[in-house]
Design a protein around this motif. Structure first.
Motif, PDB file in Angstrom:
ATOM      1  N   VAL A 263      13.460   3.830  -6.945  1.00 35.73           N
ATOM      2  CA  VAL A 263      13.576   2.364  -6.860  1.00 35.73           C
ATOM      3  C   VAL A 263      13.262   1.760  -8.229  1.00 35.73           C
ATOM      4  O   VAL A 263      13.973   0.882  -8.716  1.00 35.73           O
ATOM      5  CB  VAL A 263      12.617   1.803  -5.779  1.00 35.73           C
TER       6      VAL A 263
ATOM      7  N   ASP B 236       6.386   1.291  -6.908  1.00 35.18           N
ATOM      8  CA  ASP B 236       7.358   1.754  -5.914  1.00 35.18           C
ATOM      9  C   ASP B 236       7.783   3.171  -6.291  1.00 35.18           C
ATOM     10  O   ASP B 236       7.344   3.724  -7.314  1.00 35.18           O
ATOM     11  CB  ASP B 236       8.581   0.805  -5.837  1.00 35.18           C
TER      12      ASP B 236
ATOM     13  N   GLY C  14       9.311  -2.988  -4.518  1.00 36.58           N
ATOM     14  CA  GLY C  14      10.771  -2.893  -4.663  1.00 36.58           C
ATOM     15  C   GLY C  14      11.256  -3.335  -6.028  1.00 36.58           C
ATOM     16  O   GLY C  14      10.716  -2.912  -7.057  1.00 36.58           O
TER      17      GLY C  14
END
Ligand SMILES: C[S@@+](CC[C@H](N)C(=O)[O-])C[C@H]1O[C@@H](n2cnc3c(N)ncnc32)[C@H](O)[C@@H]1O
Length: 367
Positions: A238, A234, A213
Motif C-alpha cells: 500500500v 500501512d 492507507g
C-alpha cells in the motif's frame, strides 16, 4: 393452565394479517437490494443528476438508452426504491418525477465537491454474487464444527479470505470492487469527522495513523492541524503506491510487529476487521508506541459502538454492518462492554467515548 404446559400464542385477525405482511417484507428484502443494485448499475442516480436533478421514467429510459418496452418495468423498480427511501419523488399531472435525496446523491458519479465520495463500489461489493452466496451459506457454516481460528462463511465457502492477497485468485474484479468500495466507505464524511473531532487533535504534536492507507485521513488532519507531525503506517504494497507529498511520513510495516512511536495513534475503521485476540495484539503495539497519559499519550479509535441509543434505524444499520463482518471477515462490530474488555486485556488503564459521529463513536484510550 397446568404448570409446565406451553403457552400458545394466538394472534388476533389483525395481528395475523400484519404478520403475513411482515413475513413478506423480511423474506423479500433482498429484492430491494437487487433493485438498488440494478439502479446503480444502470446509472440512474447520475442520470437524474445530469438531467438537472429531476427526471420522469421516460427521461430515464431515453437517457439510459433502454428499450422503450422496459419503461413500465423501470417505473416499478423506481416505485419500490422511492418507498424504500433511496430516491425522492413527486407527482403532478399524472407524471411521477424522480429526484435525488442524500442517499442517492452519494451514488452520483463525477461530482467534484468537497465531502462527496461516490459509494457505487460499496453497493456493488456488498450485493456481489460472492457476498450473497456467503450469506446464503450461513446455516451450513453454523452446522460445521470448524477448528479455530474460525474461518468466515465467505472464506469457508470460497476457499480464500476477503481482503487478502489470495482474494484476486478467486475473482480479480471482486477484489478490485471490494478495495474501491472499502476506500469509498472509509473516506465518506471525512470532512464531517474532522469538523466534529476538531478538539480531539488539539495539543497533539505527533500522530501515527495506523492502517492509514493512502493517507487521505492523515492529509485531512494535517490540513486542519498543520502543527501535527503525521505518520501513516500501512503494509508495504500500500505504501509503495502512496503519494509522496512531503507532508506525511509514510512507513511500510506490520502493526502486529510494531507501530511508529508518536504522542497519539489513530485507528480509524480498522479494528472491526479483526477478531478480539487480534485487536488485543494490535492495541498492545499501539500502547508501546505512545508515551504515558500525563505526557498526552492516547490511542484514538473511530468505530461503531453498537447500541440502541441512536434509535432503531441507526441501530439496525449498525447490526447489519456487524452481519457484514460476520459473513465476510473474522471481525465484528462491538458494544461498549466489548470495547472495554479488549482495552483492558491490552493493558490500557482507562478510556472515554468522547463523541458520537453518526453511527460511530470516537474513543480515547489511555495507557
Ligand atoms: C479498512 S482499511 C483502514 C481504513 C483507514 N484507516 C481509513 O480510515 O481510511 C485497512 C487498512 O489496513 C491495512 N493493513 C492490513 N493489515 C495490516 C498490517 N498488518 N499492518 C499495517 N497495515 C495493515 C490495509 O493495507 C488497509 O490499508
Amino acid at each position: 393452565m397446568s404448570a409446565g404446559s406451553k403457552s400458545v400464542l394466538v394472534p388476533t385477525d389483525a395481528e395475523l394479517l400484519q404478520a403475513q405482511a411482515d413475513l413478506w417484507r423480511h423474506s423479500l428484502y433482498y429484492l430491494t437490494s437487487m433493485a438498488f443494485k440494478c439502479a446503480v448499475e444502470l446509472g440512474v442516480p447520475t442520470a437524474i443528476h445530469n438531467l438537472g436533478g429531476a427526471a420522469s421514467v421516460k427521461d430515464l429510459v431515453t437517457t439510459l438508452s433502454l428499450p422503450e418496452t422496459k419503461l413500465p418495468f423501470l417505473r416499478r423498480v423506481m416505485r419500490l426504491l422511492v418507498t424504500s427511501g433511496i430516491f425522492a419523488s413527486e407527482s403532478s399531472a399524472d407524471v411521477e418525477t424522480y429526484r435525488l435525496n442524500p442517499l442517492s446523491w452519494l451514488l452520483v458519479e463525477g461530482v467534484d465537491a468537497e465531502d462527496h465520495t461516490n459509494q457505487r463500489s460499496f453497493v456493488l461489493a456488498t450485493v456481489s454474487r460472492h457476498y450473497v452466496e456467503a450469506a446464503m451459506s450461513l446455516a451450513d457454516w453454523f452446522k460445521k464444527d470448524l477448528a479455530p481460528p474460525l474461518p468466515s462463511p465467505f472464506e469457508e465457502l470460497h476457499g480464500v479470505p476477503l481482503l487478502h492477497e489470495k482474494t484476486p485468485l478467486l475473482d480479480k474484479d471482486l477484489h478490485d470492487v471490494v478495495l474501491e468500495g472499502l476506500a469509498a466507505h472509509d473516506n465518506l464524511a471525512i470532512g464531517t469527522i474532522m469538523r466534529e473531532c476538531h478538539d480531539l487533535f488539539r495539543g497533539v504534536q505527533s500522530l501515527t495513523d495506523c492502517c492509514g492507507g493512502d493517507g487521505t485521513t492523515a492529509r485531512a488532519i494535517v490540513r486542519a492541524h498543520p502543527n501535527i507531525k503525521c505518520t501513516v503506517l500501512d503494509l508495504p504494497e500500500v505504501i509503495k503506491t502512496a503519494p509522496a507529498d512531503g507532508v506525511i511520513n509514510y512507513v511500510a510495516g506490520d502493526m502486529f510487529k510494531s507501530v511508529p512511536p508518536s504522542q497519539a495513534v489513530l485507528l480509524k475503521l480498522v479494528l472491526h476487521h479483526w477478531s478480539d485476540e487480534d485487536c488485543v495484539k494490535i492495541l498492545e503495539q499501539c500502547k508501546k508506541a505512545i508515551p504515558s497519559r500525563e505526557e498526552g499519550g492516547k490511542v484514538i479509535i473511530i468505530e461503531i459502538v453498537l447500541g440502541p441509543s441512536l434509535g432503531p434505524i441507526m441501530f439496525e444499520a449498525q447490526l447489519l454492518l456487524d452481519m457484514l463482518m460476520m459473513v465476510n471477515t473474522r471481525g465484528r462490530q462491538r458494544d461498549e462492554n466489548d470495547w472495554r474488555e479488549i482495552f483492558m486485556k491490552a493493558g490500557f488503564s482507562d478510556y472515554k467515548i468522547v463523541k458520537k459521529v453518526g453511527t460511530r463513536g470516537v474513543i480515547e484510550v489511555y495507557p
